[in-house]
Design a protein around this motif. Structure first.
Motif, PDB file in Angstrom:
ATOM      1  N   GLN A  18       1.072  -1.181  -0.018  1.00  0.00           N
ATOM      2  CA  GLN A  18      -0.019  -0.144   0.056  1.00  0.00           C
ATOM      3  C   GLN A  18       0.968   1.259   0.138  1.00  0.00           C
ATOM      4  OE1 GLN A  18      -2.141  -0.110   3.849  1.00  0.00           O
ATOM      5  NE2 GLN A  18      -0.451   0.629   4.814  1.00  0.00           N
ATOM      6  N   PRO A  19       0.427   2.478  -0.566  1.00  0.00           N
ATOM      7  CA  PRO A  19       1.146   3.597  -0.420  1.00  0.00           C
ATOM      8  C   PRO A  19       1.510   4.165   0.948  1.00  0.00           C
ATOM      9  CG  PRO A  19      -0.865   3.694  -2.019  1.00  0.00           C
ATOM     10  CD  PRO A  19      -0.912   2.637  -1.052  1.00  0.00           C
ATOM     11  N   LEU A  20       2.705   4.643   1.056  1.00  0.00           N
ATOM     12  CA  LEU A  20       3.040   5.463   2.350  1.00  0.00           C
ATOM     13  C   LEU A  20       2.154   5.954   2.776  1.00  0.00           C
ATOM     14  CD1 LEU A  20       5.749   5.756   3.547  1.00  0.00           C
ATOM     15  CD2 LEU A  20       6.033   7.883   2.260  1.00  0.00           C
ATOM     16  N   HIS A  21       1.014   6.749   2.070  1.00  0.00           N
ATOM     17  CA  HIS A  21       0.179   7.743   2.624  1.00  0.00           C
ATOM     18  C   HIS A  21      -0.746   6.872   3.489  1.00  0.00           C
ATOM     19  CE1 HIS A  21      -2.496  10.899   1.801  1.00  0.00           C
ATOM     20  NE2 HIS A  21      -3.538  10.071   1.692  1.00  0.00           N
ATOM     21  N   TYR A  22      -0.915   5.464   3.562  1.00  0.00           N
ATOM     22  CA  TYR A  22      -1.798   4.701   4.465  1.00  0.00           C
ATOM     23  C   TYR A  22      -0.986   4.520   5.821  1.00  0.00           C
ATOM     24  CZ  TYR A  22      -5.052   4.640   0.747  1.00  0.00           C
ATOM     25  OH  TYR A  22      -5.817   5.226  -0.246  1.00  0.00           O
ATOM     26  N   MET A  23       0.214   4.882   5.913  1.00  0.00           N
ATOM     27  CA  MET A  23       1.000   4.309   6.963  1.00  0.00           C
ATOM     28  C   MET A  23       0.171   4.764   8.364  1.00  0.00           C
ATOM     29  SD  MET A  23       3.046   1.971   6.267  1.00  0.00           S
ATOM     30  CE  MET A  23       4.118   1.856   7.854  1.00  0.00           C
ATOM     31  N   PRO A  24      -0.190   5.758   8.482  1.00  0.00           N
ATOM     32  CA  PRO A  24      -0.850   6.197   9.955  1.00  0.00           C
ATOM     33  C   PRO A  24      -1.769   5.046  10.375  1.00  0.00           C
ATOM     34  CG  PRO A  24      -0.825   8.145   8.521  1.00  0.00           C
ATOM     35  CD  PRO A  24      -0.330   6.897   7.765  1.00  0.00           C
ATOM     36  N   GLN A  25      -2.556   4.358   9.149  1.00  0.00           N
ATOM     37  CA  GLN A  25      -3.712   3.438   9.717  1.00  0.00           C
ATOM     38  C   GLN A  25      -2.771   2.058  10.190  1.00  0.00           C
ATOM     39  OE1 GLN A  25      -5.469   2.985   5.781  1.00  0.00           O
ATOM     40  NE2 GLN A  25      -6.703   4.910   6.105  1.00  0.00           N
ATOM     41  N   LEU A  26      -1.755   1.880   9.549  1.00  0.00           N
ATOM     42  CA  LEU A  26      -1.078   0.696  10.083  1.00  0.00           C
ATOM     43  C   LEU A  26      -0.643   0.802  11.646  1.00  0.00           C
ATOM     44  CD1 LEU A  26      -0.309  -2.097   9.079  1.00  0.00           C
ATOM     45  CD2 LEU A  26       1.714  -1.308   7.901  1.00  0.00           C
ATOM     46  N   THR A  27      -0.001   1.994  11.820  1.00  0.00           N
ATOM     47  CA  THR A  27       0.370   2.281  13.395  1.00  0.00           C
ATOM     48  C   THR A  27      -0.859   2.242  14.257  1.00  0.00           C
ATOM     49  OG1 THR A  27       1.854   4.038  12.420  1.00  0.00           O
ATOM     50  CG2 THR A  27       0.951   4.281  14.799  1.00  0.00           C
ATOM     51  N   LEU A  28      -2.032   2.895  13.795  1.00  0.00           N
ATOM     52  CA  LEU A  28      -3.163   2.516  14.676  1.00  0.00           C
ATOM     53  C   LEU A  28      -3.547   0.956  14.828  1.00  0.00           C
ATOM     54  CD1 LEU A  28      -5.352   5.432  13.113  1.00  0.00           C
ATOM     55  CD2 LEU A  28      -4.283   5.229  15.652  1.00  0.00           C
ATOM     56  N   LEU A  29      -3.512   0.317  13.777  1.00  0.00           N
ATOM     57  CA  LEU A  29      -3.696  -1.306  13.758  1.00  0.00           C
ATOM     58  C   LEU A  29      -2.958  -1.998  14.432  1.00  0.00           C
ATOM     59  CD1 LEU A  29      -4.457  -3.383  10.432  1.00  0.00           C
ATOM     60  CD2 LEU A  29      -2.848  -4.275  12.411  1.00  0.00           C
ATOM     61  N   THR A  30      -1.616  -1.670  14.640  1.00  0.00           N
ATOM     62  CA  THR A  30      -0.809  -2.262  15.525  1.00  0.00           C
ATOM     63  C   THR A  30      -1.068  -2.124  16.940  1.00  0.00           C
ATOM     64  OG1 THR A  30       1.046  -2.004  13.936  1.00  0.00           O
ATOM     65  CG2 THR A  30       1.753  -2.615  16.039  1.00  0.00           C
ATOM     66  N   GLY A  31      -1.523  -0.966  17.413  1.00  0.00           N
ATOM     67  CA  GLY A  31      -1.772  -0.696  18.721  1.00  0.00           C
ATOM     68  C   GLY A  31      -3.056  -1.490  19.117  1.00  0.00           C
ATOM     69  N   VAL A  32      -3.919  -1.770  18.102  1.00  0.00           N
ATOM     70  CA  VAL A  32      -5.261  -2.529  18.342  1.00  0.00           C
ATOM     71  C   VAL A  32      -4.690  -3.942  18.426  1.00  0.00           C
ATOM     72  CG1 VAL A  32      -7.566  -3.268  17.574  1.00  0.00           C
ATOM     73  CG2 VAL A  32      -6.695  -0.931  17.177  1.00  0.00           C
ATOM     74  N   ALA A  33      -4.038  -4.553  17.494  1.00  0.00           N
ATOM     75  CA  ALA A  33      -3.534  -5.849  18.176  1.00  0.00           C
ATOM     76  C   ALA A  33      -3.003  -6.226  19.317  1.00  0.00           C
ATOM     77  CB  ALA A  33      -2.604  -6.385  16.578  1.00  0.00           C
ATOM     78  N   VAL A  34      -1.916  -5.277  19.736  1.00  0.00           N
ATOM     79  CA  VAL A  34      -1.215  -5.564  21.009  1.00  0.00           C
ATOM     80  C   VAL A  34      -2.368  -5.429  21.952  1.00  0.00           C
ATOM     81  CG1 VAL A  34       0.616  -4.778  22.563  1.00  0.00           C
ATOM     82  CG2 VAL A  34       0.878  -4.771  19.991  1.00  0.00           C
ATOM     83  N   CYS A  35      -3.154  -4.420  21.937  1.00  0.00           N
ATOM     84  CA  CYS A  35      -4.206  -4.104  22.909  1.00  0.00           C
ATOM     85  C   CYS A  35      -5.119  -5.296  23.270  1.00  0.00           C
ATOM     86  CB  CYS A  35      -4.834  -3.022  22.862  1.00  0.00           C
ATOM     87  SG  CYS A  35      -5.928  -2.294  24.162  1.00  0.00           S
ATOM     88  N   ARG A  36      -5.630  -5.924  22.336  1.00  0.00           N
ATOM     89  CA  ARG A  36      -6.435  -7.107  22.151  1.00  0.00           C
ATOM     90  C   ARG A  36      -5.739  -8.288  22.808  1.00  0.00           C
ATOM     91  NH1 ARG A  36     -11.128  -7.784  19.344  1.00  0.00           N
ATOM     92  NH2 ARG A  36     -10.486  -9.722  18.755  1.00  0.00           N
ATOM     93  N   ALA A  37      -4.486  -8.570  22.273  1.00  0.00           N
ATOM     94  CA  ALA A  37      -3.627  -9.584  22.848  1.00  0.00           C
ATOM     95  C   ALA A  37      -3.334  -9.520  24.340  1.00  0.00           C
ATOM     96  CB  ALA A  37      -2.541  -9.651  21.999  1.00  0.00           C
TER      97      ALA A  37
END
Lengths: 325, 325
Positions: B145-164
């Motif tokens: 995906q373009p660089l443009h969407y990186m903030p979304q991946l940052t947020l996704l990572t937080g969600v994954a760790v929080c859920r775990a």
């Protein structure tokens, strides 16, 4: 350069005059054989000599070099290009600049090489960077802005180089989205912005600029001949690379300042004015698949707005553009 | 590990029994002095022994280790974590993962270290990563995906760790924008996504995750005591790190797949549900200066929407959030 008087110093100091091997040998305190070896070495490096029996040698042509001190004197910038490395050869100026940035080099640090042995294009492609013929350079940027705005900086870089090329050479190059420079559909310059980011914070960005300045048609490998051209071919005469590098640095710095003060709107207008993509039917090959339609404008973020056949407006951030018809 | 029988093998094979120095010396074919030196070395590495005169040594406690084979058996993923390096020590797992990515490591490659000697936080800050106490790890991602969407991946990572974390430990951690995990206002986990991009094409991204799992209150240096906590402190018992790493990999992979199929909308909803930032009065310290107002929502790009006192809605992409009141 060593402090010792060299063969080259001696010949350059006497451009018209023939110097005999004996005289050279005496003044440099080296053997006649050593003189002959040095002459051959200089020939390999692009120098040309006239050698006449019983008269000796004189220099008739020297390779054009990018002279760092001449470049520094020519630059009218506040920071861009003032910290300068001019390398005889480099695997990749991107890599050199990246290492400098990691080591803390300030914004505006510039690395120029006479040749690149592993020049990088987009997507791992090679960039043809033969010796002494082009402008192969990389500039360290430290934009105090989120990663989110990087597409805008990519477009800005294209505008800077396009303006400098037009001003110095008169060649009316145009911008293919996002930042290739074309003349009559052939590529004359490639630009690659590599960025290193932590979350949304851009640690640094390296703007790589490759301008095919003084290549002759026969310099290109066969596969590039139909798609590439050079400023020398288009302008009909060799380009002063020092003047062009200085102009790129000046335009780049001025636009970068404008962008920081006024935002992307004025940059978008300039890009649109220099574009050869807008108003055309295009296919953009994106990671998510091809998008075909009418290239309408840049949106406020820097995305290319494509109007598809069914009238939808799609923003495209990344991909290779193919002009249709 | 060498094929040779070691002192540790011998003691672990006889957990209850005392083995005399003489017997150990005989069975390993080394001197009594060598046995004594090895015992001291293992003590430094966190092993505890009971030593009784005339009876010998027996092992009473061993440091908890992240066992790579146990972790691999526990993982229920398609790719995340299956290519795995577990290091006894590392300067920085980010740096190890970056080198692996540059060398072509596939998406999902995971580097875990028992300790980091130069652990990195945001903005060049240090990350406290003492031996055997936490989960210090870095995952290679290659988002198409373009660089443009990186903030979304940052947020996704937080969600994954929080859920775990919630699932494995029961500790109800919440997300502070963009991706810190807090418990009662104290940091329990830091996340750092480093990306390397060419123009808008993301070559790779390294998701660094530091979870303060089994630190005790006295492990923290004084300056961290008021602002940090650990899962062990909050849960009242030690955490099984292998289970937690496996859960993070599973949640991360599942959300990453969902994101690729459905886009950012479901991720944004999850992030909002786990957030401790939304609905609060906040000041965000951005590169362009501080922005104060009501944290309303995530916009479609992943920016935090701040409603200022005069009613304007400002998207914020990057900065440190301070909760007010």
């Amino acid at each position: 350069m060593s402090e010792k008087l060299t063969l080259l110093d001696l010949l350059l100091a006497n451009p018209q005059k023939f110097l005999s091997g004996e005289e050279i040998s005496r003044r440099l305190s080296v053997s006649r054989t050593a003189v002959w070896k040095q002459i051959n070495k200089l020939r390999e490096a692009g120098y040309e000599f006239e050698a006449v029996p019983n008269k000796g040698y004189r220099i008739v042509n020297q390779p054009e070099r990018i002279d760092p001190s001449a470049l520094k004197k020519t630059l009218k910038t506040k920071t861009f290009g003032l910290k300068l490395d001019v390398l005889e050869t480099s695997v990749s100026t991107q890599e050199e600049a990246r290492e400098l940035a990691e080591a803390g080099a300030p914004e505006g640090t510039l690395v120029v090489a006479e040749e690149q042995t592993g020049g990088k294009g987009r997507m791992g492609r090679k960039w043809f960077s033969p010796k002494g013929k082009g402008i192969w350079m990389s500039l360290v940027l430290k934009p105090a802005q989120p990663l989110h705005y990087m597409p805008q900086l990519t477009l800005l870089t294209g505008v800077a180089v396009c303006r400098a090329v037009r001003r110095v050479t008169g060649v009316m190059a145009g911008l293919k989205w996002p930042n290739d420079l074309l003349v009559d559909g052939r590529k004359i310059c490639g630009i690659l912005l590599e960025s290193a980011a932590e979350d949304e914070y851009v640690r640094y960005c390296i703007a790589g600029i490759g301008i095919s300045a003084n290549l002759d048609a026969e310099d290109y490998p066969d596969e590039l001949k139909p798609v590439a051209t050079s400023l020398k071919i288009e302008a009909g005469e060799a380009i002063d690379r020092v003047q062009l590098i200085a102009a790129v640095m000046e335009e780049f710095e001025a636009l970068y300042d404008l962008y920081r003060q006024e935002g992307f709107a004025p940059i978008a207008l300039l890009w649109e004015a220099l574009s050869v993509t807008l108003g055309k039917q295009v296919t953009v090959y994106t990671a998510a698949g091809p998008v075909t339609g009418h290239a309408k404008k840049l949106d406020h973020s820097g995305a290319l707005t494509i109007v598809t056949e069914d009238g939808r407006e799609l923003p495209v951030f990344s991909g290779d553009v193919e002009l249709r018809r």
